[in-house]
Design a protein around this motif. Structure first.
Motif, PDB file in Angstrom:
ATOM      1  N   TYR A   6       0.571-190.073 -10.797  1.00  0.00           N
ATOM      2  CA  TYR A   6       1.958-190.534 -10.745  1.00  0.00           C
ATOM      3  C   TYR A   6       2.025-192.055 -10.828  1.00  0.00           C
ATOM      4  CZ  TYR A   6       6.552-191.636  -8.962  1.00  0.00           C
ATOM      5  OH  TYR A   6       7.790-192.175  -8.812  1.00  0.00           O
ATOM      6  N   VAL A  10       3.788-194.315 -13.739  1.00  0.00           N
ATOM      7  CA  VAL A  10       4.812-195.320 -13.459  1.00  0.00           C
ATOM      8  C   VAL A  10       4.485-196.626 -14.173  1.00  0.00           C
ATOM      9  CG1 VAL A  10       5.692-196.827 -11.635  1.00  0.00           C
ATOM     10  CG2 VAL A  10       5.566-194.377 -11.261  1.00  0.00           C
ATOM     11  N   LEU A  11       3.214-197.015 -14.095  1.00  0.00           N
ATOM     12  CA  LEU A  11       2.816-198.284 -14.682  1.00  0.00           C
ATOM     13  C   LEU A  11       2.828-198.229 -16.213  1.00  0.00           C
ATOM     14  CD1 LEU A  11       2.091-200.968 -13.488  1.00  0.00           C
ATOM     15  CD2 LEU A  11      -0.291-200.417 -13.806  1.00  0.00           C
ATOM     16  N   HIS A  14       6.356-198.492 -17.301  1.00  0.00           N
ATOM     17  CA  HIS A  14       6.813-199.860 -17.080  1.00  0.00           C
ATOM     18  C   HIS A  14       6.320-200.788 -18.202  1.00  0.00           C
ATOM     19  CE1 HIS A  14       8.324-203.096 -14.609  1.00  0.00           C
ATOM     20  NE2 HIS A  14       7.156-203.709 -14.602  1.00  0.00           N
ATOM     21  N   ARG A  17       8.152-199.999 -21.555  1.00  0.00           N
ATOM     22  CA  ARG A  17       9.513-200.538 -21.587  1.00  0.00           C
ATOM     23  C   ARG A  17       9.472-201.998 -21.987  1.00  0.00           C
ATOM     24  NH1 ARG A  17      11.668-198.116 -16.627  1.00  0.00           N
ATOM     25  NH2 ARG A  17      12.666-196.228 -17.351  1.00  0.00           N
ATOM     26  N   GLN A  18       8.565-202.745 -21.349  1.00  0.00           N
ATOM     27  CA  GLN A  18       8.479-204.172 -21.665  1.00  0.00           C
ATOM     28  C   GLN A  18       8.133-204.388 -23.126  1.00  0.00           C
ATOM     29  OE1 GLN A  18       5.853-206.439 -18.969  1.00  0.00           O
ATOM     30  NE2 GLN A  18       6.131-204.627 -17.739  1.00  0.00           N
ATOM     31  N   ARG A  21      10.897-203.630 -25.577  1.00  0.00           N
ATOM     32  CA  ARG A  21      12.000-204.584 -25.581  1.00  0.00           C
ATOM     33  C   ARG A  21      11.667-205.787 -26.468  1.00  0.00           C
ATOM     34  NH1 ARG A  21      15.011-203.213 -20.864  1.00  0.00           N
ATOM     35  NH2 ARG A  21      15.364-201.056 -21.412  1.00  0.00           N
ATOM     36  N   GLU A  22      10.420-206.222 -26.440  1.00  0.00           N
ATOM     37  CA  GLU A  22      10.069-207.283 -27.388  1.00  0.00           C
ATOM     38  C   GLU A  22       9.114-206.720 -28.431  1.00  0.00           C
ATOM     39  OE1 GLU A  22       6.897-209.892 -25.076  1.00  0.00           O
ATOM     40  OE2 GLU A  22       8.950-210.385 -24.510  1.00  0.00           O
ATOM     41  N   ALA A  77       0.240-211.834 -18.516  1.00  0.00           N
ATOM     42  CA  ALA A  77       1.608-211.875 -17.978  1.00  0.00           C
ATOM     43  C   ALA A  77       1.632-211.376 -16.534  1.00  0.00           C
ATOM     44  CB  ALA A  77       2.536-211.048 -18.849  1.00  0.00           C
ATOM     45  N   ASP A  78       0.983-210.248 -16.297  1.00  0.00           N
ATOM     46  CA  ASP A  78       0.993-209.677 -14.944  1.00  0.00           C
ATOM     47  C   ASP A  78       0.208-210.534 -13.963  1.00  0.00           C
ATOM     48  OD1 ASP A  78       2.507-207.246 -15.230  1.00  0.00           O
ATOM     49  OD2 ASP A  78       0.902-206.576 -16.540  1.00  0.00           O
ATOM     50  N   THR A  83       2.515-210.052 -10.443  1.00  0.00           N
ATOM     51  CA  THR A  83       2.570-208.590 -10.354  1.00  0.00           C
ATOM     52  C   THR A  83       1.242-208.013  -9.865  1.00  0.00           C
ATOM     53  OG1 THR A  83       4.143-208.558 -12.163  1.00  0.00           O
ATOM     54  CG2 THR A  83       3.037-206.508 -11.684  1.00  0.00           C
TER      55      THR A  83
ATOM     56  N   THR B  76       7.209-211.989  -9.876  1.00  0.00           N
ATOM     57  CA  THR B  76       6.847-210.628 -10.331  1.00  0.00           C
ATOM     58  C   THR B  76       7.943-209.939 -11.147  1.00  0.00           C
ATOM     59  OG1 THR B  76       7.677-209.380  -8.457  1.00  0.00           O
ATOM     60  CG2 THR B  76       5.473-210.271  -8.249  1.00  0.00           C
ATOM     61  N   LYS B  78       9.990-209.019 -14.611  1.00  0.00           N
ATOM     62  CA  LYS B  78       9.804-208.961 -16.068  1.00  0.00           C
ATOM     63  C   LYS B  78      11.139-209.290 -16.716  1.00  0.00           C
ATOM     64  CE  LYS B  78       5.664-207.536 -15.516  1.00  0.00           C
ATOM     65  NZ  LYS B  78       4.620-208.537 -15.652  1.00  0.00           N
ATOM     66  N   GLN B  80      12.384-209.157 -19.647  1.00  0.00           N
ATOM     67  CA  GLN B  80      13.021-208.304 -20.652  1.00  0.00           C
ATOM     68  C   GLN B  80      13.708-207.107 -20.014  1.00  0.00           C
ATOM     69  OE1 GLN B  80       9.839-208.833 -20.030  1.00  0.00           O
ATOM     70  NE2 GLN B  80       8.573-208.406 -21.800  1.00  0.00           N
ATOM     71  N   LEU B  81      13.268-206.734 -18.820  1.00  0.00           N
ATOM     72  CA  LEU B  81      13.802-205.525 -18.178  1.00  0.00           C
ATOM     73  C   LEU B  81      15.038-205.866 -17.356  1.00  0.00           C
ATOM     74  CD1 LEU B  81      10.559-203.751 -16.962  1.00  0.00           C
ATOM     75  CD2 LEU B  81      11.695-203.602 -19.137  1.00  0.00           C
ATOM     76  N   PHE B  89      10.728-200.010 -10.529  1.00  0.00           N
ATOM     77  CA  PHE B  89       9.268-200.029 -10.643  1.00  0.00           C
ATOM     78  C   PHE B  89       8.628-200.256  -9.276  1.00  0.00           C
ATOM     79  CE2 PHE B  89       5.510-202.817 -11.125  1.00  0.00           C
ATOM     80  CZ  PHE B  89       4.624-201.863 -11.574  1.00  0.00           C
ATOM     81  N   TRP B  90       9.123-201.290  -8.563  1.00  0.00           N
ATOM     82  CA  TRP B  90       8.533-201.583  -7.260  1.00  0.00           C
ATOM     83  C   TRP B  90       8.828-200.480  -6.262  1.00  0.00           C
ATOM     84  CZ3 TRP B  90       4.605-204.404  -7.137  1.00  0.00           C
ATOM     85  CH2 TRP B  90       4.463-205.428  -8.067  1.00  0.00           C
ATOM     86  N   ALA B  92       8.949-197.348  -6.997  1.00  0.00           N
ATOM     87  CA  ALA B  92       7.976-196.286  -7.251  1.00  0.00           C
ATOM     88  C   ALA B  92       6.611-196.674  -6.694  1.00  0.00           C
ATOM     89  CB  ALA B  92       7.877-196.022  -8.748  1.00  0.00           C
ATOM     90  N   ILE B  93       6.262-197.942  -6.814  1.00  0.00           N
ATOM     91  CA  ILE B  93       4.969-198.393  -6.304  1.00  0.00           C
ATOM     92  C   ILE B  93       4.941-198.295  -4.773  1.00  0.00           C
ATOM     93  CG2 ILE B  93       3.466-200.416  -6.054  1.00  0.00           C
ATOM     94  CD1 ILE B  93       3.327-199.293  -8.816  1.00  0.00           C
TER      95      ILE B  93
END
Lengths: 227, 202
Positions: A6, A10-11, A14, A17-18, A21-22, A77-78, A83, B76, B78, B80-81, B89-90, B92-93
């Motif tokens: 799970y 989720v990741l 995520h 999606r990013q 978008r670009e 980026a992360d 993140t 932290t 993003k 674009q979102l 997201f967080w 869910a984490i």
């Protein structure tokens, strides 16, 4: 176990999606692959025999380049926006983070290339038989490129302005994949058995899968500490 | 019983000793403010407490398990979102209920922006969005680096209320902040007293 899948899911969602978008990120990769492949018939001439002979090798080489181009951005980026730290403090398994990044990288950078291979291969005058083998060997081989790339990308995270370091680092490590990948197509073309090459390629796949996840997560932890 | 014990802690960054021989302890439900001049080592101490920097000397001992929320200048988010996607997201984490995301956005007065991409937000709004994670994360220990940076008065009061509620629930907060204006029961530690040159004078 269910929980682990799970959090991985989720990741991955995520990340997707990013990336969606670009769009320029993976479209640029694809553009590079197609443009570079189509330049070859122009530069070496349109002789069918020559193109048929070197086409598979060309496509494999360009796939390597296309895959290594975007490696540098895989984790930066992360890492820079915190993140990674936040996931670490939330006791999120960094192995799952690396795995999610590898899955995203493969689907965004290698899968589109794989889907365009038939079109490009026709321009290089490859036969249907060769195209089929090429796709088979590429679909085993390209995930290995992402595995090795993840190790290099996590290793160089702390170094600023490393845009060419990662491709330079991974290209020598890609050589075994390239050799077995191209040779499987060649062998079948010459009427030899392609099994040993595909087995070696699969062996590399299953060797690099756990290694990249474990080493990648270890590298990430090292980088968190040194910041 | 103290939750965190720091004994004779010295840290260095880039080969320079930032502070030395810091001693303090934090018990459950305590709010500790680390203050001091710029460069006195507030953020360094906070990162050391979080385990991101290894001390040169001394030790840090947590009595509870490694579970805390660490917020610093890296937000932290993003860009674009949308706000909602970022927080989902967080959520869910951190594995909390989905209802809380919208509630958290409302608390920080960001509810009307929830479907916009984060890149259009101001600095203060970004900071508020990041602080929403305080409401989502179940961790009992908060390590916050200048949480009030670029916040307006309204958000400031909300944050004070959150601190108060967290304290009442037995949570522990360590805040690195140059000013010391929290209207709550708290302790403070001034890192200016632990600089190397002060030690040499005495």
């Amino acid at each position: 176990m269910k929980k682990l899948f799970y959090v991985l899911w989720v990741l991955v969602v995520h990340n997707f999606r990013q990336a969606l978008r670009e769009k320029n990120e993976f479209l640029l990769n694809l553009g590079f692959f197609v443009a570079a492949a189509l330049i070859f018939p122009l530069s070496i001439g349109p002789e069918f025999e020559l193109l048929t002979r070197i086409g598979a090798g060309l496509i494999w080489t360009l796939t390597l380049f296309a895959s290594s181009l975007s490696l540098q951005r895989m984790f930066t980026a992360d890492f820079e926006d915190g993140t990674l730290e936040a996931l670490y403090f939330a006791s999120y398994p960094l192995e799952a983070f690396v795995a999610a990044k590898i899955i995203t990288h493969w689907i965004l950078c290698s899968l589109p290339v794989l889907l365009l291979v038939p079109a490009v291969a026709v321009c290089l005058h490859l036969s249907i038989f060769q195209i089929g083998l090429l796709i088979l060997s590429l679909s085993i081989g390209t995930p290995i490129l992402s595995f090795i790339g993840a190790i290099a990308a996590t290793l160089t995270l702390g170094i600023k302005s490393n845009s060419f370091l990662v491709p330079l680092l991974v290209l020598p490590l890609y050589i075994p994949v390239l050799i077995f990948g191209v040779n499987s197509v060649e062998a079948a073309f010459l009427g030899l058995s392609l099994k040993p090459y595909l087995f070696m390629l699969s062996g590399l796949f299953f060797l690099n899968l756990p290694l990249s996840i474990l080493i990648g997560a270890f590298n990430l932890k090292l980088n968190l500490k040194s910041l | 019983m103290s939750e965190l014990t720091v004994h004779n802690l010295s840290c260095s960054r880039g080969g320079r000793v930032i502070f030395c021989k810091v001693n303090f302890s934090v018990h459950r439900g305590q709010i500790l403010i680390l203050n001091g001049k710029n460069g006195s080592g507030k953020s360094t101490l906070l990162r050391a407490l979080a385990g991101l920097i290894d001390p040169v000397a001394g030790y840090i001992q947590w009595s509870v398990n490694f579970s805390f929320l660490f917020l610093d200048h890296k937000d932290t988010l993003k860009s674009q979102l949308t706000l909602l996607e970022n927080l989902n997201f967080w959520n869910a984490i951190y594995d909390t209920s989905a209802l809380q995301v919208e509630a958290a956005l409302e608390i920080f007065a960001l509810g009307h922006l929830k479907d916009l991409p984060v890149q259009g937000l101001s600095l203060g709004q970004r900071q508020r969005l990041n602080l929403c994670r305080l409401l989502l994360c179940p961790a009992k220990i908060w390590l916050l680096d200048e949480p009030k940076r670029s916040l307006d008065q309204h958000a400031n009061r909300i944050l004070d209320m959150l601190f108060e509620r967290h304290q009442k629930n037995g949570g522990t907060i360590v805040i690195a902040s140059p000013e010391d204006s929290l209207p709550l029961q708290k302790d403070s530690l001034n890192l200016d007293n632990y600089q190397l040159y002060n030690k040499e004078d005495t």
